[in-house]
Design an enzyme around this catalytic site. Structure first.
Site, short mmCIF file in Angstrom:
data_model
loop_
_atom_site.label_atom_id
_atom_site.label_comp_id
_atom_site.label_asym_id
_atom_site.label_seq_id
_atom_site.Cartn_x
_atom_site.Cartn_y
_atom_site.Cartn_z
N GLU A 1 -4.37 -9.59 3.22
CA GLU A 1 -5.47 -9.19 4.38
C GLU A 1 -6.71 -10.08 4.43
O GLU A 1 -7.28 -10.15 5.29
CB GLU A 1 -5.90 -7.75 4.30
CG GLU A 1 -4.91 -6.77 4.63
CD GLU A 1 -3.80 -6.30 3.52
OE1 GLU A 1 -2.90 -5.56 3.95
OE2 GLU A 1 -3.84 -6.88 2.55
N GLU B 1 0.83 -1.12 -0.12
CA GLU B 1 -0.08 0.11 -0.11
C GLU B 1 0.78 1.18 0.05
O GLU B 1 0.58 2.39 -0.56
CB GLU B 1 -1.00 -0.01 1.16
CG GLU B 1 -1.97 -1.31 0.92
CD GLU B 1 -3.23 -1.06 2.14
OE1 GLU B 1 -4.19 -0.44 1.79
OE2 GLU B 1 -3.06 -1.36 3.15
#
Length: 620
Positions: free
Chosen positions: A139, A119
């Protein structure tokens, strides 16, 4: 110029000195991450990066490169922070700071770049990777969506189909794959940091002082609107019946990236993350992940012990699982001797090995040359001849070896009593599956180290136990006993099976879960109580080191649905007082299954739960 940002102290009291270094290369400043061992983006590291960027924004730099001094760019989030609330600076704030930086920010990706690490890279203005880089957003395996903008920035770069694949399938992709879909701009051999600085200089020169293009303003992945919508619709249909809520939240967030400005999309993602964090599925998945990670860490004494060389292996006894172990050992490049005095059993084992190898050749997973090389490294006989590095005893009687220095490990479980100093290994039937290394309190560490070396060579996930197992067999036996008791009490097998399926046992994570039958609570209370009681017995006996080892084995062996955490996790959720009372009542009819283990009494008396044993690593 060289400067260090460090000296902070993390929550475990370990100094983070030298976690971020700054070097100047001409007009480019390089932020070098060195937060050992794998650059997890903890609150302290985020704070250091943010402080460094704030300070650098006012300098005469032309661009910034973020690189790593370690084998990984970043292994992702600090899992100890999960579930404890956001701490400043949040990962999303750091990503916005990078994206809004007035000069180009380039990331140089090496090794693993996972979760928040990726990210961070998505928020930068350019991405360059080494060929060995692995990029992923795992995730979903924790029942979550990414938390720092990946659901919004990634689709803008690569489109919905590629973004959804990366976020819904937790396996990382290679640098070459990332280049193909547009996730990285370059893949370079050689000096990655120098190449990143060169990219930064080129970008700065082209901009001539103008602000760099933000990922938020990229439209590469949004050009095909109909294709984007079709990918979203296909993913939504695929996960419509999943027992896990996270996949559909990922799909909704990716859809929002097409429909909303970045700021609103980030808010949408943040709301999904907060919602999912509180779900029982995310809590169970987080526990299972952490239990597995800790269960496969060897005990301290074993971790510090170096194994001897392991080039050759003898397997004494051709009964199952000898053929599977020999096949894996050959594939790993070991020289293997299969010893079996009974000719018919030896022939049967060789036929199994040959059949699996021919199937692999037919499917293109093995070349004929590799198959022939495997057979060249395999010898057979009725007795062990010649020196080997390790013996796996798959026979009823222990071997009599002329060379007492050769380590011997029993292939299978060790008995609960009379094991002496022996070591046993319950083999995994294929690479990537779980095995158990069992050792008594006096077992030679050197022999255990050879078992660990073998497991690593064969690609097994190894759980460390004591005699009396394996854990998975004990858990399956307790579940079977509970089912038999329920049948004796008048419940039918379909009703019992339906109740267990409604809990997720035997059901794919893509579902669907059947509706629970009216007797579901009765069935689940009985079966989970039996498994938790068996887990407590294994801890008391010294077979399992901690409750988390029981949970890890249950999940890794596929006995328990991953999102339910494990039988000991579920016992804590139910409450030990309630569980003990239920066990005592059920023990009146079936004491062999339900007589409560004394461990529950000790924990209740001390005001503790099973999780306390995981935290303290104490079992008494």
């Amino acid at each position: 110029m060289q400067q260090w940002f460090g000296g902070a102290v993390d929550m475990d009291g370990k100094a983070l000195t030298d976690a971020v270094r700054v070097e100047r290369r001409g007009a480019v400043l390089v932020l070098i991450l060195a937060h050992r061992p794998v650059n997890v983006l903890s609150q302290q590291l985020r704070a250091m990066l943010s402080a460094a960027l704030t300070e650098l924004a006012a300098t005469d730099l032309a661009a910034v490169v973020i690189a790593s001094d370690l084998a990984a760019f970043s292994a992702g989030a600090d899992l100890s922070e999960l579930g404890k609330g956001a701490t400043s600076p949040r990962m999303s704030d750091l990503c916005l700071q990078i994206e809004n930086f007035p000069k180009p920010v380039i990331v140089a990706l090496n090794g693993s770049t996972l979760g928040p690490g990726l990210e961070l890279a998505l928020a930068a203005h350019g991405r360059i990777a080494a060929p060995t880089a692995q990029l992923g957003l795992p995730e979903i395996g924790l029942g979550l969506v990414p938390e720092a903008g990946a659901t919004q920035r990634l689709p803008r770069l690569v489109g919905a189909a590629a973004a959804l694949k990366l976020m819904l399938e937790p396996a990382p992709i290679s640098a070459a794959q990332a280049l193909t879909i547009g996730l990285v701009d370059e893949v370079v051999e050689g000096d990655l940091r120098a190449a990143a600085c060169a990219m930064a200089e080129r970008m700065a020169a082209a901009l001539k002082g103008a602000a760099p293009l933000k990922t938020a303003d990229r439209r590469d992945g949004l050009r095909d609107g109909k294709g984007y919508q079709a990918a979203v619709a296909a993913a939504r249909a695929l996960y419509a019946v999943s027992p896990l809520p996270a996949p559909l939240h990922v799909v909704a967030c990716v859809e929002a990236a097409q429909l909303l400005p970045l700021e609103q999309g980030l808010a949408f993602e943040a709301a999904a993350y907060e919602t999912l964090s509180a779900t029982p599925q995310a809590q169970g998945l987080r526990h299972a992940f952490q239990a597995e990670r800790r269960a496969i860490l060897p005990p301290v004494a074993l971790a510090r012990s170096a194994a001897g060389k392991l080039d050759s292996l003898a397997v004494l006894g051709a009964a199952d699982p000898a053929a599977a172990v020999v096949l894996q050992a050959l594939a790993a490049g070991l020289r293997v001797s299969l010893v079996e005095p009974a000719r018919d059993m030896l022939v049967t084992a060789l036929q199994k090995i040959a059949a699996q190898q021919e199937a692999a050749v037919a499917e293109g997973r093995l070349t004929p040359e590799a198959r022939d090389a495997d057979w060249a490294r395999l010898s057979t006989g009725s007795t062990l001849g010649g020196a080997v590095d390790l013996v796996l005893n798959n026979a009823d009687a222990p071997p009599a070896l002329e060379d007492a220095s050769i380590p011997v490990i029993a292939l299978g479980a060790l008995p609960a009593r009379g094991a002496g100093t022996r070591v046993g290994i319950s083999a995994a039937l294929a690479t990537g599956l779980v095995a158990e290394l069992a050792a008594g309190v006096d077992a030679p560490v050197a022999t255990q180290a050879m078992g660990l070396a073998l497991a690593r060579r064969l690609g097994w996930k190894l759980v460390f136990t004591g005699p009396g197992g394996p854990i998975d067999r004990r858990l399956r036996a307790s579940l079977s006993a509970a089912i038999a008791q329920l049948e004796a009490e008048g419940l039918s097998r379909p009703v019992i099976g339906g109740a267990l399926a409604s809990f997720g046992m035997g059901v794919s994570p893509r579902g669907p879960l059947p509706a629970p039958p009216p007797e579901a609570k009765r069935v689940l209370d009985a079966c989970l109580a039996a498994m938790a009681n068996q887990g407590a017995r294994m801890i008391s006996e010294g077979l399992a080191r901690r409750p988390l080892d029981v949970d890890a084995a249950a999940v890794l062996h596929g006995i328990f649905p991953r999102w339910q955490g494990g039988p000991m996790f579920q016992a804590d959720k139910r409450g030990l007082l309630v569980l003990r009372a239920d066990l005592r009542k059920r023990a009146e009819a079936a004491p062999q299954i339900y007589a409560p283990d004394p461990l529950f009494d000790r924990l209740i008396a001390d005001g503790r739960d099973l999780a306390a044993l995981n935290r303290s690593d104490l079992t008494a």
